[in-house]
Design a protein around this motif. Structure first.
Motif, PDB file in Angstrom:
ATOM      1  N   LEU B 319       0.865  -1.067  -0.015  1.00  0.00           N
ATOM      2  CA  LEU B 319      -0.127  -0.029  -0.089  1.00  0.00           C
ATOM      3  C   LEU B 319       1.073   1.237   0.022  1.00  0.00           C
ATOM      4  O   LEU B 319       0.469   2.049  -0.833  1.00  0.00           O
ATOM      5  CB  LEU B 319      -0.952  -0.015   1.211  1.00  0.00           C
ATOM      6  CG  LEU B 319      -2.340   0.389   0.994  1.00  0.00           C
ATOM      7  CD1 LEU B 319      -2.948  -0.283  -0.219  1.00  0.00           C
ATOM      8  CD2 LEU B 319      -3.261   0.205   2.003  1.00  0.00           C
ATOM      9  N   SER B 320       2.152   1.163   0.656  1.00  0.00           N
ATOM     10  CA  SER B 320       2.970   2.304   0.848  1.00  0.00           C
ATOM     11  C   SER B 320       3.486   2.898  -0.622  1.00  0.00           C
ATOM     12  O   SER B 320       2.999   3.717  -1.253  1.00  0.00           O
ATOM     13  CB  SER B 320       3.928   2.300   1.644  1.00  0.00           C
ATOM     14  OG  SER B 320       5.147   3.081   1.442  1.00  0.00           O
ATOM     15  N   ASN B 323       0.233   3.794  -3.128  1.00  0.00           N
ATOM     16  CA  ASN B 323       0.143   5.300  -2.930  1.00  0.00           C
ATOM     17  C   ASN B 323       1.118   6.212  -3.376  1.00  0.00           C
ATOM     18  O   ASN B 323       0.588   7.336  -4.138  1.00  0.00           O
ATOM     19  CB  ASN B 323      -0.294   5.648  -1.208  1.00  0.00           C
ATOM     20  CG  ASN B 323      -1.790   5.084  -0.953  1.00  0.00           C
ATOM     21  OD1 ASN B 323      -2.500   5.649  -1.283  1.00  0.00           O
ATOM     22  ND2 ASN B 323      -1.636   4.144  -0.128  1.00  0.00           N
ATOM     23  N   LEU B 393       7.302   7.369  -0.378  1.00  0.00           N
ATOM     24  CA  LEU B 393       6.621   6.291  -0.443  1.00  0.00           C
ATOM     25  C   LEU B 393       6.829   5.210  -1.262  1.00  0.00           C
ATOM     26  O   LEU B 393       6.797   3.973  -0.912  1.00  0.00           O
ATOM     27  CB  LEU B 393       4.928   6.613  -0.403  1.00  0.00           C
ATOM     28  CG  LEU B 393       4.361   7.437   0.437  1.00  0.00           C
ATOM     29  CD1 LEU B 393       2.834   7.820   0.204  1.00  0.00           C
ATOM     30  CD2 LEU B 393       4.474   6.810   2.082  1.00  0.00           C
TER      31      LEU B 393
END
Lengths: 625, 490
Positions: B319-320, B323, B393
């Protein structure tokens, strides 16, 4: 305390935006006043924070305030937050205070300069970035500010953008610092993976659970950032070149505030460094080596600003040594006095450079004591403070560092030895500079090039600021006289207790040795450069070439990278990537040629082909069955 | 409340306007006015959509959905709607297209009806790619996006436009046809073309590779970038900006939303090779950008590098990184469009993009200098900028996959500083180059009007990158959505 800290942070940014957006709608002087006012107001706000903090009990002084969620992803949440504790307030006072003085000084210094507004916008932006660096509530904000101060530094070094040397220096500063940013970022990735957060308090609470390997790697990454930003070995090569920037920039960014950020970083993340003692020792060793190497190089420099720049590297080496052995508050006190006397030296040099139309070569000066008595006095105060001669401020802040080294066992003795060498070198190069620039009688050439500003040595704003800094450099040391009174230590120690505790005998021994060596250095400088009893020895090549670091990096990194990129163009991009399609097209054309040659129009051939194909098919079917 | 009209308008309004421009005999001025008006209307509709979107469910079901059966027997339908990621990329599209159209007005393109029609048609097609919820419809929009681009480069491009168009055409056609074959095989075997139903259904490596071929060429992923330098150099500046800023994102979106979401198994198998190509592209593009002899060359190869970075994030599959990849797609779209149009603005004044002949443009042109420096330092991901947030990210996510990838990314941080500062200095600093003279003016108001919104978006995102990252894959990663696919890669 919190509202004042937010105001303190954003006022300079507002100043920068106002100057940028107003552009030519306001006069140059107005934009300078906007800058000065916004930074001075930020200083007032930091004083308010400080006073409010003093009213709280010693162990209830750290506070966090969240602005907004800056960056999120899944479970990760990095906030734009500020973390105000004793260390943050201490740094805010220095950054905004010295910043306000230097921006005020710039009113006079930049008066006739083109694009003056741009200068003041950059200065405000720098102060904002630096305040974010010291106030930010988590390591991501710290890294963000780390980059923003680097950006301001780049913009200000390259302020005179038509001079190739200034642009080259600006790029070099940015790129060397990008190396530090990269190791810093890698350290944060590891921390996020292991702890899931970057908030100071949460990370430090998790430190006991982390393995020593993880802590060592994280600390190494952070140290990389610190070493690059603070111009310590081996990432120091950008700082001397950074002197291409205007002198107020050198004073603010490359002496008083930004370059000491590495010291702040090690103090701020001390729990991590204490979990990785070898890395913390490395910081101390790098500091000790830097202070000697920079001191040696400073002795042979001929450009007045470069002498002061190497002196800055050397003095930050002392601070690294201090925080490397765990004498945090002691290092921070030296940071404070250094910001006064080093800003003083730069700004006094600025008056001189201003009066001599940009001249920075000390060999073309001499005898200025008679022409510029005010500047001479200011410079003398700065040099005495730098050399650690009592009662000037450097004495009170540098000697405790040596005493703390003595208290750190055998390892400490080695550091002490190096630091003591540095003290001698400091006296030597500081007074070599004094004697070369101010000693003797001014020659006709010097007199002819001297252009006083309306009968005075410099504009009022410059002289006033230099006066204030001279007073501070002279008396600020009395703020703390270890071991008799120690308000700075008492204020900062709750942030992180020191690891070393020197005895009174060590303090006394360090003071005597250090003052003695400092005076010896001054005496040697007097013998050689003032009394001229001895000819200055021929400077060794290794010193003139600054230990060949630039040449080494050029040969190991720059040239191979350029050669590699050229080789990629010549060997990969051109023939393979670009050529592949040409190859396919050529192949298709050739194939077409062969097929065309089969189209003979002779029916017999076609029939033969059909028959042959039929035969092959029959054979295949038979074989497969 | 379906609100499907928002999606329909975003796609069909510009396409309809394009047809109207082509068939009706408008005067020249009207063509430009209509194009600008339609693109502003698109922005307004998109912003209204932003206020109506339920971001808590951004990762699960498409919103603003509209559905109409097309070929019922084959299970093909006109099915459009937005997930969070599609909505942001559609926003990028309408903003960049609006700026590009204004740029074209300022630069004065020949045959304006044909030109602006193509630009509007392109807008609708790209939004369609991000909105399509039916695989065959996705392909239709994909081709509808490429065809105007061939024409825009081939007719309005620079001197070497024929070779550039040919290369671009051959590369993308090869990729597209492989994708079409894959779509047909997948759709027939699964009995549906609905993207939500198709999620995680793909198992065939060959079908997966067919999609990868199309996306790898369009992104481009190293070494499928043979068309890139020519196309970005020869295209009109604003078309180059759209190509590298927006169209490349369609490929990155395809990688994420089709290659990974539909084919979790093959994507996991091919993760390391694709990560390796992305990492190579990142370093390779950065090095080539550092030696490129002209402004557009630097931006072109930096785009290759940035797409490598984005694909690192896409294939890090957490998810990091996702995103970060989405944020970086938007960032790079804005940055690349701004830089290409700045390159065009410099070329309009000096007649050249060669770095040898430029220099010293900061003197007397403070606005140009401010905008170029601001965009340039954001492009090199100076810490604190939105590009830094995206990069952080991505690398943070890919660090969890394997720390070595993040080390490569860290090296690229330094390389990015090298090539971008070189570009800034070569254009702005030192004494004036041979092609630079004092009469060349600072930015005109119309140029400011198209650049300032792009830079303002970048500055806004720098202050609040979470505007995108906390509004993309849904608040709760555990709910049925894209995010819970990630469990398959753990």
């Amino acid at each position: 305390m919190i509202p004042a800290a937010w105001i303190c942070l954003f006022l300079p940014l507002a100043g920068a935006l106002a100057i940028t957006l107003l552009g030519t709608a306001v006069s140059r002087r107005t934009s300078a006043l906007i800058a000065t006012t916004s930074v001075a107001a930020a200083f007032a706000a930091s004083v308010v924070s400080f006073v409010e903090m003093l009213s709280r009990s010693t162990f209830d002084r750290a506070q966090t305030s969240v602005g907004w969620d800056w960056l999120t992803a899944g479970n990760l949440d990095f906030q734009l937050s500020i973390y105000i504790d004793q260390l943050a307030v201490y740094m805010m006072l220095i950054v905004a205070g010295v910043g306000a003085l230097i921006v005020a000084y710039s009113i006079g210094y930049m008066d006739a300069v083109d694009e003056e507004r741009r200068f003041f916008a950059y200065m405000c932006f720098f102060v904002f970035s630096m305040l974010l660096l010291v106030e930010g509530g988590n390591l991501l904000m710290l890294l963000a500010a780390w980059g923003l101060v680097g950006l301001s530094s780049y913009l200000l070094i390259g302020f005179e953008h038509e001079r190739p040397a200034a642009i080259a220096a600006a790029k070099k500063a940015f790129i060397v610092n990008a190396v530090g940013d990269a190791t810093f970022a890698l350290a944060l990735f590891l921390l996020v993976q292991k702890t899931g957060t970057l908030d100071y308090t949460a990370v430090f609470a998790d430190v006991p659970d982390l393995s020593s390997t993880v802590l060592t790697l994280v600390a190494l990454g952070l140290l990389g950032g610190a070493v690059a930003k603070s111009a310590q070995l081996p990432l120091h090569t950008w700082l001397p070149d950074a002197m291409e920037g205007p002198t107020p920039v050198s004073a603010l960014i490359h002496a008083a505030t930004m370059v000491v950020a590495g010291v702040y970083l090690i103090f701020r993340t001390a729990p991590i460094f204490e979990g990785a003692p070898h890395v913390q020792d490395t910081a101390a060793v790098l500091g000790a080596l830097t202070l000697v190497v920079a001191g040696l190089v400073a002795v042979v420099q001929t450009d007045i600003k470069r002498v002061i720049a190497y002196s800055t590297m050397s003095q930050i080496g002392y601070m690294f040594l201090a925080v490397g052995i765990g004498a945090y508050a002691t290092g921070m006190f030296h940071l404070l006095t250094h910001s006064f006397f080093k800003a003083l030296l730069f700004l006094a040099a600025g008056i001189l450079i201003h009066a001599f139309a940009g001249e920075q070569d000390m060999r073309r000066m001499g005898g200025l004591k008679h022409l510029m008595p005010f500047t001479y006095t200011a410079f003398l105060v700065g040099a005495l403070a730098l050399a650690g001669i009592p009662p000037f401020s450097g004495f009170f802040s540098k000697d405790p560092i040596l005493a703390n080294a003595l208290a750190d066992g055998t390892f400490g003795y080695v550091l002490f030895g190096l630091a003591a060498c540095g003290v001698f070198l400091t006296g030597l190069y500081a007074f070599r500079m004094i004697f070369l620039v101010f000693g003797g009688e001014p020659s006709e050439d010097v007199r002819s090039r001297y252009h006083p500003h309306g009968g005075k040595e410099g504009p009022f704003s410059m002289r006033a600021v230099v006066f204030v800094l001279a007073v501070l450099a002279a008396i600020a040391g009395f703020l703390q006289f270890a071991p008799f009174w120690t308000p700075v230590d008492d204020f900062l120690n709750p942030v992180q207790e020191p690891l070393v505790d020197p005895t009174n005998r060590m303090e006394a021994a360090a003071s005597f040795i250090s003052v003695g060596l400092g005076l010896t250095g001054i005496f040697v400088a007097w013998l050689v450069y003032s009394a001229k009893r001895y000819n200055p020895p021929h400077a060794w090549g290794v010193l003139r070439h600054k230990f060949y670091f630039d040449e080494l990096y050029d040969a190991v990194f720059c040239r191979p990278a350029i050669a590699f990129a050229k080789a990629l163009y010549a060997l990969v991009e051109g023939p393979i990537v670009g050529g592949s399609l040409t190859g396919i097209a050529g192949g298709t054309r050739q194939l077409g040629g062969w097929v065309r040659s089969l189209q003979t129009g002779v029916v017999r051939m076609y029939v033969l082909g059909v028959a042959a194909g039929f035969a092959v098919l029959v054979l295949v079917f038979v074989a497969v069955r | 409340m379906s609100m499907g009209w928002i999606t329909d308008t975003l796609i069909l309004l510009p396409m309809g306007a394009a047809v109207a421009l082509w068939i009706l005999p408008w005067p020249r001025v009207a063509a430009a006015l209509i194009a600008v008006g339609v693109s502003l209307a698109e922005m307004a509709v998109w912003i209204y959509g932003l206020t109506q979107f339920d971001f808590a469910k951004a990762g699960s079901a498409p919103q603003f959905q509209d559905h109409a059966t097309w070929f019922g027997d084959l299970g093909i339908s006109y099915d459009v709607g937005f997930l969070g990621i599609g909505l942001w990329l559609a926003g990028l599209t309408v903003v960049v297209q609006a700026a590009a159209i204004v740029y074209a007005v300022r630069a004065g393109r020949d045959r304006p009806r044909a030109y602006f029609g193509l630009m509007l048609f392109l807008t609708g097609a790209i939004v369609g790619v991000f909105a399509a919820q039916d695989l065959l419809l996705f392909y239709v929009f994909w081709e509808a996006m490429l065809i105007p681009l061939y024409l825009l480069v081939g007719v309005w491009g620079g001197a070497g436009r024929q070779r550039a168009t040919l290369l671009f055409f051959i590369y993308t056609m090869a990729g597209s046809l492989l994708m079409l074959a894959s779509i047909i095989v997948l759709g027939i075997s699964e009995g549906t073309f609905d993207l939500t139903e198709l999620r995680t259904s793909g198992t065939s490596t060959w079908v997966f590779l067919g999609f990868v071929a199309a996306f790898a060429v369009k992104a481009p992923l190293f070494p499928f970038h043979g068309w890139l330098a020519d196309a970005y150099r020869e295209a009109p500046a604003e078309v180059a900006g759209v190509l590298s800023g927006v169209v490349s994102k369609a490929a990155a979106y395809g990688f994420l939303f089709i290659a990974i979401v539909i084919f979790p198994g093959p994507a996991a198998d091919f993760r390391v090779p694709i990560l390796a190509l992305a990492a190579i592209g990142l370093v390779y593009g950065s090095l080539l950008a550092f030696r490129a002899p002209d402004v557009r060359g630097v931006i072109a190869y930096s785009s290759l590098a940035q797409l490598g970075l984005i694909l690192l994030g896409v294939f890090a599959t957490n998810l990091s990184a996702w995103n970060g990849a989405l944020l970086q797609m938007v960032n790079h779209g804005l940055i690349s469009a701004t830089l290409f149009m700045l390159a065009g603005i410099v070329e309009l004044r000096t007649g050249t993009g060669s770095l040898d002949r430029l220099g010293g443009m900061a003197r007397g042109r403070p606005i140009l200098a401010t905008i170029l420096i601001t965009t340039g330092v954001i492009a090199l991901a100076v810490p604190g900028s939105t590009a830094f947030a995206g990069e952080f990210l991505i690398l943070n996510g890919v660090f969890t996959t394997g720390w070595g990838w993040a080390v490569v990314g860290a090296i690229a941080i330094v390389l990015a500083a090298m090539y971008m500062l070189r570009l800034i200095s070569a254009v702005l600093h030192r004494r004036g180059g041979s092609a630079v003279s004092d009469e060349q003016r600072d930015l005109r108001p119309v140029e400011l009007a198209l650049l300032v919104p792009l830079v303002a978006c970048l500055l806004f995102l720098s202050a609040w990158p979470a505007a995108i990252t906390s509004h993309s894959f849904g608040q709760n990663p555990s709910n049925a959505g894209l995010a819970n696919l990630l469990g398959r890669y753990e």
